[in-house]
Design an enzyme around this catalytic site. Structure first.
Site, PDB file in Angstrom:
ATOM      1  CD  GLU A 178      -2.781   1.317   2.454  1.00 25.25           C
ATOM      2  OE1 GLU A 178      -2.678   0.453   3.345  1.00 25.25           O
ATOM      3  OE2 GLU A 178      -3.601   2.236   2.508  1.00 25.25           O
ATOM      4  CE  LYS A 220      -5.988  -0.071   1.507  1.00 23.39           C
ATOM      5  NZ  LYS A 220      -6.720  -0.644   2.619  1.00 23.39           N
TER       6      LYS A 220
HETATM    7  C1  5MM Z   1      -8.417   2.919   8.192  1.00 21.59           C
HETATM    8  O1  5MM Z   1      -7.078   3.324   8.179  1.00 21.59           O
HETATM    9  C2  5MM Z   1      -6.178   2.222   8.225  1.00 21.59           C
HETATM   10  C3  5MM Z   1      -5.323   2.255   9.440  1.00 21.59           C
HETATM   11  O2  5MM Z   1      -4.599   3.434   9.602  1.00 21.59           O
HETATM   12  P1  5MM Z   1      -3.615   3.605  10.904  1.00 21.59           P
HETATM   13  O3  5MM Z   1      -2.540   2.570  10.802  1.00 21.59           O
HETATM   14  O4  5MM Z   1      -3.081   5.009  10.751  1.00 21.59           O
HETATM   15  O5  5MM Z   1      -4.437   3.442  12.118  1.00 21.59           O
HETATM   16  C4  5MM Z   1      -5.388   2.191   6.927  1.00 21.59           C
HETATM   17  O6  5MM Z   1      -4.312   1.335   6.950  1.00 21.59           O
HETATM   18  C5  5MM Z   1      -6.312   1.739   5.833  1.00 21.59           C
HETATM   19  O7  5MM Z   1      -6.279   0.351   5.671  1.00 21.59           O
HETATM   20  C6  5MM Z   1      -5.950   2.310   4.491  1.00 21.59           C
HETATM   21  O8  5MM Z   1      -5.204   3.475   4.569  1.00 21.59           O
HETATM   22  C7  5MM Z   1      -7.198   2.567   3.675  1.00 21.59           C
HETATM   23  O9  5MM Z   1      -8.148   3.252   4.429  1.00 21.59           O
HETATM   24  P2  5MM Z   1      -9.026   4.388   3.760  1.00 21.59           P
HETATM   25  O10 5MM Z   1      -9.822   4.923   4.926  1.00 21.59           O
HETATM   26  O11 5MM Z   1      -8.091   5.398   3.181  1.00 21.59           O
HETATM   27  O12 5MM Z   1      -9.880   3.711   2.702  1.00 21.59           O
END
Ligand code: 5MM
Length: 339
Positions: A178, A220
């Site tokens: 990602e 991702k």
């Molecule tokens: C939801 O956010 C996830 C966890 O973030 P932290 O490690 O900062 O707590 C993040 O990894 C998430 O899987 C991705 O960024 C995708 O989330 P979004 O909300 O951008 O679809």
């Protein structure tokens, strides 16, 4: 099963037409921030109850093929005492785990960040696998300004992502790679495209150097968008064309699945943009979703921590999952939002 067949079976289970992933891997500080919006304290029991709500949503497996969990959730149990990874698997949803330990400022590179968590990762996989995890996720974050991200940040993060992917594959775990180019800022969509192309190019170069098998990773990425503070926001059609152009230039066709993050888009925007990409004609990879906020915002607001709201929250989640499932096939219509 040998490692190669294990990886193949996991990719096959995760990459399915009309299905995507639910990102429910919020770390402690992030879930606390989300709960604050509904006035709920982030206790271990509240986090468990919320993840139980998500994972017991009837019919979710029809549109969601995998769920990304946080380490704490991997070890928790649903209301009926079933460990969450088994609960997900029972509903046809492959359980996975976020394994990065978050980002810190990149030394001597003001404004850039680097993700940590490689030390001891191979050892951690022994426990994660025993608990049922079949895939993992690691997020690298890139801030955009006129001068950021630096070349150093692009190379350092690509190297970490690739080392992580190699460690995963050696352990029989499918890596979700990602690289998130943030939408914060006032940059143009052209600048977002330029940065995303440079980032992805470097990521795939590093994956090659680290001997990762591309057929056994999922990518991702973020979509190519103007910064959220930019005066002129792009149309759905422009976002779709710009994103697919960058992906075509950088992502080899050996990669089976690309699952987007939502990155602060509204749930409706994230669905419409994915749908538009899937209407652009035949693509070399399956294009789907791995949304966190864009899937969870409506159910979280419907739930508000009240047991009496669980059914309504599950309906809200199922609706977004269904609409994104349609978008993954290029069959979403805005009118379906009203249903
Ligand atoms: C939801 O956010 C996830 C966890 O973030 P932290 O490690 O900062 O707590 C993040 O990894 C998430 O899987 C991705 O960024 C995708 O989330 P979004 O909300 O951008 O679809």
């Amino acid at each position: 099963m040998d490692t190669r067949s294990e990886l193949q079976a996991t990719v096959d289970a995760m990459v399915q037409p009309g299905k995507g992933l639910l990102a429910a891997d919020e770390s402690g500080p992030t879930i606390a921030k989300r709960f604050k919006t509904i006035g709920l304290e982030s206790t271990e029991e509240n986090r468990r109850a919320y993840r139980n709500l998500l994972l017991t949503t009837p019919g979710l497996g029809e549109f969601v093929s995998g769920v990304i969990l946080y380490e704490e959730t991997l070890g928790q149990k649903g209301d009926d005492g079933t460990p969450f990874p088994q609960l997900a698997a029972r509903n046809g949803i492959v359980p996975g785990i976020k394994v990065d330990l978050g980002k810190v400022p990149l030394a001597l590179a003001p404004g850039d960040e680097i993700t940590e968590g490689l030390d001891g990762l191979a050892r951690r996989f022994v426990d994660y696998k025993r608990q049922g995890a079949r895939f993992a996720k690691w997020r690298a974050v890139y801030n955009i300004t006129e001068r950021l991200p630096s070349r150093l940040a692009i190379e350092a993060n690509a190297d970490s992502l690739a080392r992580y992917a190699a460690i995963c594959q050696e352990a029989g775990i499918v890596p979700i790679v990602e690289p998130e180019v943030l939408m914060d800022g006032d940059h143009t969509i052209e600048r977002s495209a330029e940065v995303t192309e440079a980032v992805l190019h470097e990521v795939f170069d590093a994956l090659h150097r680290h001997r990762a098998v591309l057929e056994h990773i999922l990518l991702k990425p973020s979509m190519v968008l103007a910064g959220s503070d930019h005066a002129q926001q792009s149309s759905v059609a422009d976002i779709a064309v710009a994103t697919v152009r960058v992906l075509r230039r950088t992502v080899p066709s050996a990669v089976r699945g690309i699952v987007f993050l939502s990155g602060g888009q509204t749930p409706e925007e994230a669905t419409a943009n994915l749908d538009a990409m899937n209407r652009l004609g035949a693509l070399p990879w399956n294009l789907s979703f791995s949304y966190g906020r864009a899937l969870q915002e409506p159910p979280l607001q419907a739930w508000r921590g009240q047991p009496g709201n669980v059914a309504a929250a599950q309906q809200a989640l199922l609706k977004r999952a269904r609409l994104n499932g349609a978008a993954a096939l290029g069959k979403y219509e805005a009118g379906q939002e009203k249903g």
